[in-house]
Scaffold this active site. Structure first.
Site, PDB file in Angstrom:
ATOM      1  N   SER A 133      35.632  42.066  41.502  1.00 17.04           N
ATOM      2  CA  SER A 133      35.718  42.213  42.959  1.00 17.04           C
ATOM      3  C   SER A 133      36.058  43.660  43.259  1.00 17.04           C
ATOM      4  CB  SER A 133      36.809  41.301  43.522  1.00 17.04           C
ATOM      5  OG  SER A 133      36.405  39.964  43.440  1.00 17.04           O
ATOM      6  N   LYS A 208      32.553  38.828  49.566  1.00 13.54           N
ATOM      7  CA  LYS A 208      33.865  38.568  48.971  1.00 13.54           C
ATOM      8  C   LYS A 208      34.977  39.198  49.810  1.00 13.54           C
ATOM      9  CE  LYS A 208      37.011  37.314  45.953  1.00 13.54           C
ATOM     10  NZ  LYS A 208      37.317  37.917  44.673  1.00 13.54           N
ATOM     11  N   LYS A 276      45.146  43.956  46.556  1.00 13.28           N
ATOM     12  CA  LYS A 276      44.025  44.769  46.073  1.00 13.28           C
ATOM     13  C   LYS A 276      42.776  44.503  46.924  1.00 13.28           C
ATOM     14  CE  LYS A 276      40.548  44.224  43.181  1.00 13.28           C
ATOM     15  NZ  LYS A 276      39.849  43.388  42.211  1.00 13.28           N
TER      16      LYS A 276
END
Lengths: 333, 333, 333, 333
Positions: A133, A208, A276
């Site tokens: 990701s 995502k 993150k």
């Protein structure tokens, strides 16, 4: 180590895995292909919490795996017959498809483009599949670089966590060309269930990020609402139940709302990982000149959760920051 | 009227409704009761967009309604046989149960406690049911005052909008004593479907506020996510579809997400009403010493929507503020 | 008490002050005027922490004061020769200029327009001066109502706190007609030093709100900056000193920054009062369709300060909320 | 160029400057030292908008400068007698003190630690002075790396902009050992005026970040306040004037407040640079587990300014975002 905080040179990052004694030396072994059309030569870089079970699922599915061998390599991956290579470049030389599952954008860049990296081992017709990701914006740059080698690129981040990785039930959001997607799809199906080709390169990562924005902000919303209800004297469990029927209903209210009431903050999905991901959203927002006000504020609340010792809590533990500010808990658990 | 911005004195607020020519003068009429056990004498104050169809549903259900007659009274309510009273006090004198459906906290206070108001007409054993959406904190004070008269109080705000009011499919969130809830339940069932007794007085209003917090913040979250996706180059419709399967799924993503993509901002639920509801949340937060950071920020975004001409837009139109800040629209519609 | 949470009827609010034994009964006393041209008959409603010393300064300046006598009246005000009236209406009847110094918008409305209030006692040519800090929007409505009586209205909120009130050094921000300002100016000069006629009615209150926005947000900014510096390992006192020379310099960095470092959170200006002022800003923002994102967030931080026990802290104590979120203090004091 | 978006390998970044035809080849020239004790051999990397005039001021001060010669080198720097080197390493070999003035953290890392970089040319006793504005956290890592070579490190970011750089009136905030500071101070005094040794390594950068937090948030505060005042109907110029005397007074209200009223948004300090600085603050906050809520929100507002075309506006142009949300301008200019 001349570059503090950053990896460069030949790939030897401790984040990547490798074997002590190499058993199968890559490039010098012959594998009998079981299913002619399906059995593929697959490179896999990044055998961490997620990558490890994903790789095992690919081996179980009959594919030949090439992995990295300079550091710790999970024993069961080796025992399952993965071929161990000395360099990431060698993985790329031996594989039709190279899958990456590493922590963050700089790791992908390093694995792909550092000396001895994937790019050096590619030849025309191969496919690079990044299941990490990372930044959608840099993903497009990476894809363009890889395309120059005559290779396709798929960005294919997942959600579902360690549980989903083991159960081969990950949601996989894919960006890239249709023919590459079609070719890799049998591999995706060995790792996940909800597999969508959203669009071109970057669109998988974009999806995502969008997912992580909604999830974080809905957790925060449920936290504000249940805290308000509890502080005003209502039973948060009954409030949650009353709300599940209407417009406020969501998977988050159902699952994370219950966590807040039952005081179960074991992950699940860790706050430091969501930090993150929101950082990807916010860095993207700056690049794209977008305002994401509640994403920004929610990131600051995650920072406070970390200060309270919560980096390893499930992301539903975000409610504890609101509770900390109010000196009141949603429920006693 | 010496008090700008505030209603006091005998109830003559234009927000309440009344008849031109009164037909049935309250206190002087005999009604034949159809169903001995279910037919109740019900006062109804507030025949606006919501109250009007709700009152009609009660009449259709066989109950005898007492309504206010100093100003505009919907013709069909009168024709349906409602008894028109000169004062709110008279409504309370003639009814077992008095229902309020008015815009805001000061209106409820005024209807209940001003000279000539409900409180003056109550006698022991009657029930006051406030179906308006107002402050949970002041609701508790109102209930305590009404209890002094030997009467029960139910706070029973609704969600579902005009459509739900007409279709008798409202969600009703109730706070108050169980025996009063049991007595009023047949009336609730004529107006709504999803009826929950959440707890004691105030808890109905608290649940409504919690609902409105989640709905507003989830709309905002979906707006940030779809805008990010679209601005980063992905197809927002495909992104929404990909997300519907996972943790990001919600009624808001389903319905309001679709509105953002199809550019349908006809209400639905108007932004100016959601501003009022978030104001209840934020005033409550100040009273209770709570931080609701994303509720506060989202209210400011609603203010901006109003500046863009959006007071009357469906609340999904909040996305337009984010779009306005980004000079980019989620979709072209 | 039929109106929970709201004062109405004849003015008997405990927020206003009055005498036990009235000495000088208003309307029945003759005062020898010392300075023919300057000695004015001044009504003063609201002898609290601020109003009490302000009223004394007017008496010391040679003016005849009319005050309210139903409740506690500061002994020294009575002894200084103030005339005590039974109603606020009587104060207005006996005075050329009526000054208000009460807590909030509803109090001003009540003092002015309730039965027995100021409006009933006014006659053409008198001046109403509201020195309370209240809504600029409602101020315009109040002024318009008072103008109908043939009277001028000045909104003249102050800053400088109890210290400034005692020292007659208040900053006074005035809105209203120039001729009224000119007439009242000698009184202002007995109470304050920095006296500005900003514009028409409402502009004084607007300026006060603007002042409170800047002060709150600058405190918050200094708090974020010093906390960042301290948490990153720098000495906040040296950082503050280094910044005082440049673009970051402000009265707040100088005074409140020092408070944060020396850990002196005795008021000063109390957080609960700043909450009230930011609420004026935010309610105004909703009315005017403005987004004030950092004002909104800062209000939520003040709410958290209140939850930590800080309603009575100096507003520089806002930094404690940021510290609480970070589990780190700017300094040990 | 195998690393999209990132510089590595031998220093050839277009962000650094160099000569076409080298005149004085470094390592092969003799310079007559004018002032024995003060004349120093100074390396200077980064001759951009800021570095160019700073370097000229050092040459004017009698020091021997070593600069980089692979790309564009400002003609006047060469003509003033700077010695041009082929590599950054060579600069370090020839200088006692090496000054860096480059855009961002990765640039400093690259200049210092890439092959052919500063670190390779250092020998014991030399001093590295980073005058760029970069991450305080990474600064500590860089300093520790440099210390291993037996060299001191000073972080010495500046404020004051191009104007201050030309006028040698920069504010310089320094972190590092006292003896190194003492040695470099004569150079600082040729470039700036307000020079403070705040503490150890990193503290200079920390102070700069704290400065930029306060400046951005005070601009935002003044923007909210003046917009509120203007939208409520007051004259923002008079409001600003009234506020300048009290607690709301600041350099920002004085200078940037005037810009908002006079509509002068020519830089000054560009929004895109302030975005970079707030990013340092926010990345630092994540590393340190701090919540900086208003810094986070203000960054999103800067992003919106960028979307409105304002990357190059003076940072006071932030007010335009608030105006855009309100469809109302503070003033017509």
């Amino acid at each position: 180590m001349p570059h503090p905080g950053y990896t460069s040179g030949v790939i030897e990052s401790p984040r990547l895995e490798a074997s002590g004694e190499t058993v199968a030396v890559c490039g010098q072994q012959e594998f009998v292909q079981r299913t002619q059309e399906r059995n593929m030569k697959v490179g896999f870089v990044g055998l961490g919490i997620m990558g490890h079970p994903m790789a095992l699922n690919l081996i179980k599915g009959g594919h030949q795996l090439f992995v990295y061998g300079k550091r710790r390599l999970p024993v069961d991956v080796r025992e399952a017959g993965a071929t161990v290579c000395d360099t990431v470049k060698a993985i790329a030389e031996n594989s039709e498809i190279v899958i990456l599952m590493v922590p963050d954008t700089p790791d992908v860049r390093s694995v792909l483009f550092d000396p001895g990296g994937v790019a050096e081992g590619l030849s025309s017709g191969k496919i690079v599949v990044d299941m990490s990701s990372i930044s959608p914006i840099e993903t497009k740059l990476f894809a363009a670089e890889i395309n120059k080698k005559g290779c396709d690129y798929l960005d294919a981040p997942v959600s579902g966590g360690e549980v989903g990785a083991k159960a081969a039930s990950l949601t996989i959001m894919v960006g890239g060309p249709e023919q590459a997607f079609a070719k890799v799809k049998p591999l995706f199906e060995l790792m996940g269930k909800n597999i969508t080709l959203v669009g071109g390169n970057g669109d998988g990562q974009t999806t995502k990020v969008a997912n992580q924005i909604i999830v974080a902000l809905t957790i925060e919303a449920v936290g504000e609402a249940l805290l308000f209800a509890s502080r005003a004297g209502a039973d948060p469990a009954k409030v949650r139940q009353a709300l599940m029927g209407g417009f406020a209903s969501s998977r988050i209210l159902e699952l994370h709302g219950e966590r807040m009431i039952k005081r179960n903050f074991d992950p699940g999905f860790r706050i430091e990982l969501h930090q993150k991901d929101l950082n990807l959203a916010l860095q993207g927002a700056r690049s794209l000149s977008l305002s994401l006000p509640n994403t920004a504020t929610t990131q600051e609340l995650f920072n406070a959760a970390a200060a309270l010792g919560g980096k390893g809590w499930d992301h539903s533990g975000l409610v504890r920051v609101l509770e900390h500010l109010a000196r009141h808990e949603v429920a006693k658990g």
